[in-house]
Every structure is written in C-alpha cells, then in structure tokens.
Design an enzyme around this catalytic site. Structure first.
Site, short mmCIF file in Angstrom:
data_model
loop_
_atom_site.label_atom_id
_atom_site.label_comp_id
_atom_site.label_asym_id
_atom_site.label_seq_id
_atom_site.Cartn_x
_atom_site.Cartn_y
_atom_site.Cartn_z
CG ASN A 147 6.96 -5.39 -3.67
OD1 ASN A 147 6.92 -6.62 -3.63
ND2 ASN A 147 7.49 -4.65 -2.71
CE LYS A 200 4.96 -3.98 -0.18
NZ LYS A 200 4.95 -2.98 0.87
CG HIS A 252 10.83 -3.69 0.11
ND1 HIS A 252 10.20 -3.62 1.33
CD2 HIS A 252 10.03 -3.06 -0.77
CE1 HIS A 252 9.05 -2.97 1.17
NE2 HIS A 252 8.92 -2.63 -0.09
CD GLU A 256 7.21 -4.46 3.27
OE1 GLU A 256 7.16 -5.39 2.45
OE2 GLU A 256 6.44 -3.46 3.21
CD GLU A 269 9.51 1.06 -2.13
OE1 GLU A 269 8.57 0.99 -2.92
OE2 GLU A 269 9.77 0.16 -1.31
N GLY A 292 2.75 1.32 2.65
CA GLY A 292 1.58 0.62 3.18
C GLY A 292 0.81 1.42 4.22
CB SER A 329 0.89 5.23 0.14
OG SER A 329 0.99 4.47 1.32
P1 PGA Z 1 2.79 0.33 -0.93
O1 PGA Z 1 4.19 -0.45 -0.96
O2 PGA Z 1 2.53 0.80 -2.34
O3 PGA Z 1 1.79 -0.69 -0.47
O4 PGA Z 1 2.95 1.47 0.03
C1 PGA Z 1 5.26 -0.02 -1.77
C2 PGA Z 1 6.43 -0.95 -1.57
O5 PGA Z 1 6.69 -1.34 -0.43
O6 PGA Z 1 7.13 -1.31 -2.55
#
Ligand code: PGA
Length: 258
Positions: A9, A11, A95, A97, A167, A173, A212
């Site tokens: 992903n 982003k 997601h 976010e 998640e 993140g 992460s």
């Molecule tokens: P990350 O994000 O691996 O940077 O923690 C995962 C995601 O939000 O899909």
C-alpha cells in the site's frame, strides 16, 4: 489451503521516476518467487504507469480507495469503474486513514466495498481498533461492527470473495507491530465471526495483517495459523524490504496454531 497474499500500500507516495525505480528493483526478484500472490496498491494518477510496468509480471495492480458513487457530479471522486479500466484486481476500502482523516463511516465503507465488487474487483477490507479501543477492551466489538456493516450491505457470500486486512490503528506507521499472538487472536476471532454464518467460507477468506510489517518480523507473523499474508505500507516503498516480505509469505508453510 488459503493462498497467501502480500499487498503493498504505497499510500500518498511516489513519483513517475521513483515508481519506475522501485518496480525495476522489485519485479525481477519477485518473478521467481512461488507460493504466494503479490499486489501493489498505488495512487490513482500512477495506475496507468504501473499497469504498464506490471504487464506480464506476477504482481497484480490495486487501487487504495474508490468513491462510493457510480459517477456524476462528485468533484475529485474516482469510481470503481474507472480503476477497473486500468486493470486493477484489488481496491482497498476502509483503510483507517480513510476512516479517520476522510471520515469514511462503516456505511460508506460498505458502499465502497459493494462498488468494488460490482466492477469485478476484489475488495481488501481493512478493519482494526485504535489504541484507546484496545485498552478499553473493545477490539472484538469494533472489528465485528466493521465486518457486520459489509455483511448487512452485501451479504456474507460477498465477504467470501474479498480479502480482509486486520490493521490495528496503533500499529500503522508507528513501528509498533502487533505481536504474532495478538494478530492471531484477532484473525481467529474474525474467522469465527464469518464461520458462525458460513463455516466453509470462513475457511477460504484470506485475512492479512497490516501495521509495521517489515522484513524482520514478517515470517513470525505469517507463520500464525490465521494470518494469510500482509498489507504493507512503509516497507513496500523499499524494494529489498518488500521482496523479503514477499519471500517470507511464500515460505510460510509451517503454520503455528495457538
Ligand atoms: P505500515 O502501514 O506498514 O506503514 O504500518 C500499513 C497500512 O497502513 O496498510
């Protein structure tokens, strides 16, 4: 046995030159990795570029979101039909976010999920609790509610044609990964929820872990019985990390049941 999937992903990251460099580094290495499926979910403006780059490769293309509406006067919206035209096999919906920054409610996520399905793609449905919710002991209530909204809108059979991604918001993140046991517990719970309605389908639906995931922790996470791969943010932008995570998924044969 469920197929394993690792989806990057990206982003809101990338550039024409940077994407090309990343794919040039990752694709040759991934071409020889058997035993798992791979995808990259890229920003809308790069769908055409990445579609072209993935031609003849075993890595599938995905979008990171779609608009819940079919089309029309929705300035800034991008429909499921549009991303399908670029050969997307997957689209992420829900997601955290999107939920927290852009205000996607469970109902909006359910509409987006339905739109993705309607255009022949596989939704990657993200569910997960915040730190406050985990500490408040309501992790299961939260993910069950997020799942239930989809079942209510599209039915349980539709869920069987999707990918679920657990998640935990506190792990995204942050560098703070869920332990394999924490991930497994929620994955098993999600599968039980599906099994309560349709046991056969529960056995089929892939449940990815995201938050992460790195080369250094992927193998332990993927070894858990109900972890069928990963949704990878930051580490999917680094070719060597992404390759190592994909290899870990392909090699995760000896499942651990707790
Ligand atoms: P990350 O994000 O691996 O940077 O923690 C995962 C995601 O939000 O899909």
């Amino acid at each position: 046995m469920r197929a394993k999937l690792v989806a990057g992903n990206w982003k809101m990251n990338g550039s024409l030159a940077g994407n090309q460099a990343l794919l040039n580094a990752a694709l040759p290495a991934l071409a020889s990795v058997r035993g798992a499926d791979f995808a990259v979910c890229v920003p809308f403006p790069y769908l055409a570029q990445v579609q072209q780059a993935l031609r003849g490769q075993k890595v599938a293309l995905g979008a990171q979101d779609v608009c819940q509406f079919e089309g029309g006067a929705y300035t800034g919206g991008v429909s499921a039909a549009m991303v399908a035209e670029f050969g997307c096999r997957y689209a992420i919906v829900g997601h955290s976010e999107r939920r927290s920054v852009f205000g996607d409610t469970d109902e909006v996520v359910a509409e987006k999920f339905a739109a993705v399905m309607q255009h022949g793609m596989t939704p990657i449905l993200c569910v997960g609790e915040t730190l406050a919710e985990r500490e408040g002991g309501v992790t299961e209530t939260v993910v069950a509610r997020q799942l239930e909204a989809i079942v209510k809108r599209s039915g349980i059979a539709a869920l069987g044609k999707s990918v679920i991604a657990y998640e935990p918001v506190w792990a995204i993140g942050t560098g703070r990964t869920a332990t394999p046991e924490q991930a497994q517990a929620v994955h098993a719970y999600l599968r039980t929820r599906v099994a309560a309605v349709d046991p056969r389908l529960a056995d089929q639906v892939p449940i990815l872990y995201g938050g992460s995931v790195k080369a250094g922790n992927a193998a332990q996470l993927f070894a858990m019985a109900d972890v069928d791969g990963g949704l990878i943010g930051g580490a999917s932008l680094v070719a060597d990390e992404f390759i190592a995570i994909c290899r870990a998924a392909a090699g995760a044969k000896d499942k651990v049941t707790i």
